[in-house]
Design an enzyme around this catalytic site. Structure first.
Site, mmCIF file in Angstrom:
data_model
loop_
_atom_site.group_PDB
_atom_site.id
_atom_site.type_symbol
_atom_site.label_atom_id
_atom_site.label_comp_id
_atom_site.label_asym_id
_atom_site.label_seq_id
_atom_site.Cartn_x
_atom_site.Cartn_y
_atom_site.Cartn_z
ATOM 1 N NE ARG A 52 -18.256 -10.637 7.913
ATOM 2 C CZ ARG A 52 -17.575 -11.420 7.438
ATOM 3 N NH1 ARG A 52 -16.503 -12.109 7.987
ATOM 4 N NH2 ARG A 52 -17.851 -12.111 6.198
ATOM 5 C CD GLU A 55 -16.180 -12.055 12.151
ATOM 6 O OE1 GLU A 55 -15.708 -12.576 11.023
ATOM 7 O OE2 GLU A 55 -15.464 -11.990 13.130
ATOM 8 C CG ASP A 56 -17.006 -16.526 12.429
ATOM 9 O OD1 ASP A 56 -16.970 -16.088 13.801
ATOM 10 O OD2 ASP A 56 -16.423 -17.009 11.719
ATOM 11 N NE ARG A 74 -13.450 -19.349 15.045
ATOM 12 C CZ ARG A 74 -14.237 -18.414 14.440
ATOM 13 N NH1 ARG A 74 -13.876 -17.066 14.346
ATOM 14 N NH2 ARG A 74 -15.285 -18.793 13.920
#
Length: 734
Positions: free
Chosen positions: A537, A641-642, A689
């Site tokens: 992305r 990824e964020d 996370r």
């Protein structure tokens, strides 16, 4: 008749003068012989008996010290380095680096029982962990020796002997072509010459304390002298927390360090006491160092030592405007980096020193260069520097420290990037890129060589980003119904007058749907295969033509007015992430690790890219700057990824993201039969996370995320006024 007499008389006078000039040497010699005196050597000083005999003639002839003539020094240098006239065009094989992607660096494997210093081990680690490293020498454009060449002082315990014989045995040596040799210390007592103790051939020299006479411009790289305690990664931030007005500190000028009683470097440091006044100028030296200091101490030693103990070095660094950086035994000094970090403007007293990375850094914006011979003029020079200039110099020291010098990683990567720019000079950074925030290491010229294409230069160039954006929607669920959240999202996004196109990144287990399955759009719709990689992305997709990118998850719930407002905010802060869903990090003192939280608070440090704007350059940086290991972690866990994108952008800007208008829920729970549970609803999702935050912080070497309580709402947001007066009235309904 009268004229003839005049010419005869003039001729006789001229003849007499010539005869006297011819006979004067013999006449003087005869008179001296009659007096019984021998001829005196030149010069014949009248006060010969009053002058001390500093050195005998034979001693001067045999001494190879700093008193050598420039020609003698050049001959000595040529004897040490046979290829002293090397340039990239003559001593570098460009054929090994033909493709831009071919800039790879190979590190020779260390031999068994090889002695490697801590500093050199850090350099080798930095190269091995860089994006340029290759384990295959056939792919390499540049080579780094596994032999420790940092300390070439024969009296040092870290000196490695027989380097010449060993490197000649390497089949890839090729007289040093395409090799880079790192060195911090060269030569030995008493003269500390540039001799490395081996023939480096045509290798590039990355050396500390380089002399301008010996520096080969456009070929060698001058690096800073750093200690073995210098951190591998990250490093401490600069000490300038806030700008004070006026910018002057308690002390105007300071120095505290060793004084050499004899030998090279002693002249400068022996004179430093002349500028000490004990008030705003503190210049302290001590001769209490070395094993035999008491045998050689002079009349000033005891008094200097007492004064030396009265002041704390760290306190002086924190509270001084200018810091003297005189030469030591060699031209460089540890105080140079210490001064940069402390935002204490370096005042250099080291004639002939080629400053670190001088090819790319404009040092006149960060330091004051003095002259060793004019030491007494230094106080008046620094007093004449205006407050505005002091503030500018101090800010520049912090920028350079953070960008290039705070860790061994940055020093090594800067060296490699300078060499890479020389190899690919047609695609290289200009001086502005190297000397403006965020620094040359974070500007990848493969993306563009135009300043206007980078988000962090808009303000200095006086330009604004474009007025359109590209929406990139990350789709992971199969397309089963026209009522799915992604269908609603497409309608909302396409209604924005600023939307240029929509790209759907298909990462579902199912194959790509046919174009007829998607609804008609007022803007171009592109569906591309993400190959089931979460990191895809953030790939630099060629289809993205706008500067602004709106990143969306397929289940994001937003209004068109929310998108428009966030885009307006982003255009004012194009270098940052601007969006809706916030998260935060914190330090857990019990676990001694970083934590991640999604609790609803007034403070945040992360804006999730499930609904956020950012500049498309960060796609390029994400794919080409970050190591493949971090992207592999993202793909393996299909998570984080964020968070990684927030780490990256915050490391570039040194600022937090920006949260816009409050919204407690921006996700829609899947309710359709046949759709899998959303990843963020998985209990393991949160644990992953937490681990990602610590893994990312470890690679960066520090925590780049920054907390903020800043939130931007539309004008008159939730004010008790007529709705007709509000531009974004729909935002209040959510």
């Amino acid at each position: 008749m009268q004229a003839r007499k005049k010419y005869v008389l003039l001729g006789l006078c001229s003849f007499c003068w010539l005869l006297l000039y011819y006979l004067q040497d013999r006449l003087l010699g005869f008179l001296a012989y009659r007096r019984g005196e021998g001829a005196r050597p030149w010069p014949d000083w009248l006060d010969r008996d009053l002058l001390p005999g500093f050195a005998e003639h034979a001693e001067l002839l045999n001494d190879g010290g700093p008193g050598d003539s420039p020609r003698q020094r050049r001959q000595a240098w040529t004897g040490i380095y046979k290829d002293s006239r090397c340039r990239m065009e003559t001593c570098f094989d460009f054929a090994r680096c033909q493709a831009l992607s071919a800039f790879r660096v190979y590190v020779y494997p260390p031999e068994k029982s090889e002695r490697v210093s801590e500093s050199y081990r850090k350099i080798l680690t930095s190269v091995a962990e860089s994006r340029y490293y290759t384990s295959d020498p056939r792919e390499a454009c540049l080579f780094v020796l596994g032999i420790d060449t940092l300390d070439r002082d024969q009296l040092s315990t870290q000196f490695v002997p027989n380097v010449d014989e060993r490197i000649r045995g390497y089949p890839l040596w090729n007289d040093g072509r395409n090799h880079v040799i790192f060195n911090l210390y060269s030569g030995t007592w008493p003269n500390y010459t540039e001799d490395l103790g081996f023939n480096m051939g045509q290798a590039i020299l990355a050396k500390a304390s380089l002399n301008t006479e010996h520096f080969r411009p456009g070929f060698d790289v001058s690096i800073p002298l750093f200690s073995k305690e210098h951190p591998q990664k990250g490093g401490e931030r600069g000490w300038l927390v806030r700008n004070t007005v006026p910018p002057r500190r308690k002390y105007l000028l300071m120095f505290k360090g060793k004084r050499y009683l004899t030998g090279i470097g002693s002249d400068t440091r022996n004179a430093l006491h002349h500028i000490h006044n004990g008030k705003d100028i503190v210049s302290l030296t001590t001769c209490r160092h070395g094993k035999d200091w008491e045998k050689h101490k002079d009349a000033r030693c005891d008094r200097d030592n007492r004064e030396y103990e009265r002041f704390d070095y760290q306190e002086l660094l924190h509270n001084s405007t200018f810091c003297l950086v005189p030469r030591g035994r060699r031209l460089g000094s540890f105080r140079f980096l210490e001064s940069l970090q402390a935002a204490c403007i370096p005042v250099l007293l080291s004639n002939g020193w080629e400053l670190p990375f001088s090819d790319v850094i404009q040092w006149n914006q960060a330091v004051v260069e003095g002259d060793e011979r004019l030491l007494l003029q230094v106080p008046s020079t620094v007093r004449a520097v205006s407050p505005d200039r002091v503030l500018a110099l101090r800010q520049r020291t912090q920028m350079l420290w953070d960008a290039y010098f705070s860790s061994v990683d940055k020093i090594v990567l800067t060296t490699l990037e300078i060499i890479k720019d020389r190899v690919y000079s047609h695609i290289s950074r200009n001086k502005f890129m190297w000397n403006a925030l965020p620094g040359g290491l974070l500007v990848l010229p493969e993306y563009s060589t135009h300043l206007a294409h980078y988000p962090f230069y808009y303000h200095s160039l006086g330009i604004s980003p474009g007025q359109e954006f590209t929406a990139v929607i990350h789709a992971t669920s199969p397309l089963l119904s026209q009522s799915q959240p992604i269908m609603k999202l497409l309608q909302v996004v396409s209604k924005s007058k600023y939307c240029s196109q929509i790209i759907i990144l298909w990462n579902s287990e199912k194959s790509l749907p046919q174009r007829s399955k998607w609804p008609p759009m007022p803007v171009p719709l592109i569906v591309t295969d993400g190959r089931r990689k979460t990191s895809s992305r953030f790939l630099p997709h060629a289809a993205i033509e706008t500067e602004a990118v709106l990143s969306l998850d397929e289940d994001t719930v937003l209004l068109t007015s929310e998108i428009n407002f966030a885009f307006h905010v982003w255009r004012s802060f194009p270098e940052r992430i601007v969006g809706y869903p916030p998260r935060s990090h914190f330090w857990d003192p019990v676990k001694k690790a970083w934590g991640y939280t999604s609790k609803w608070t007034n403070e945040y440090s992360i804006v999730l890219t499930g609904a956020a704007f950012y500049h498309r350059y960060y796609h390029h940086l994400f794919s080409h700057y970050l190591p493949s290991s971090l992207r592999a972690l993202v793909d393996r866990t299909a998570n984080c990824e964020d968070i990684l994108m927030n780490f990256l952008v915050s490391s570039v800007t040194h600022m937090p993201p920006i949260k816009v208008a409050q919204r407690k829920q921006y996700k829609e729970m899947p309710t359709l039969q046949g759709t899998k549970m959303a990843p963020w609803a998985n209990p393991e999702h949160f644990t992953q996370r937490q681990e990602c935050v610590n893994t990312f912080a470890s690679w960066f070497g520090y925590m780049p995320l920054m907390h903020s309580q800043f939130r931007l709402d539309p004008v008159l947001f939730k004010d008790h006024v007529s709705v007709l007066r509000k531009r974004y009235k729909d935002l209040e309904r959510v």
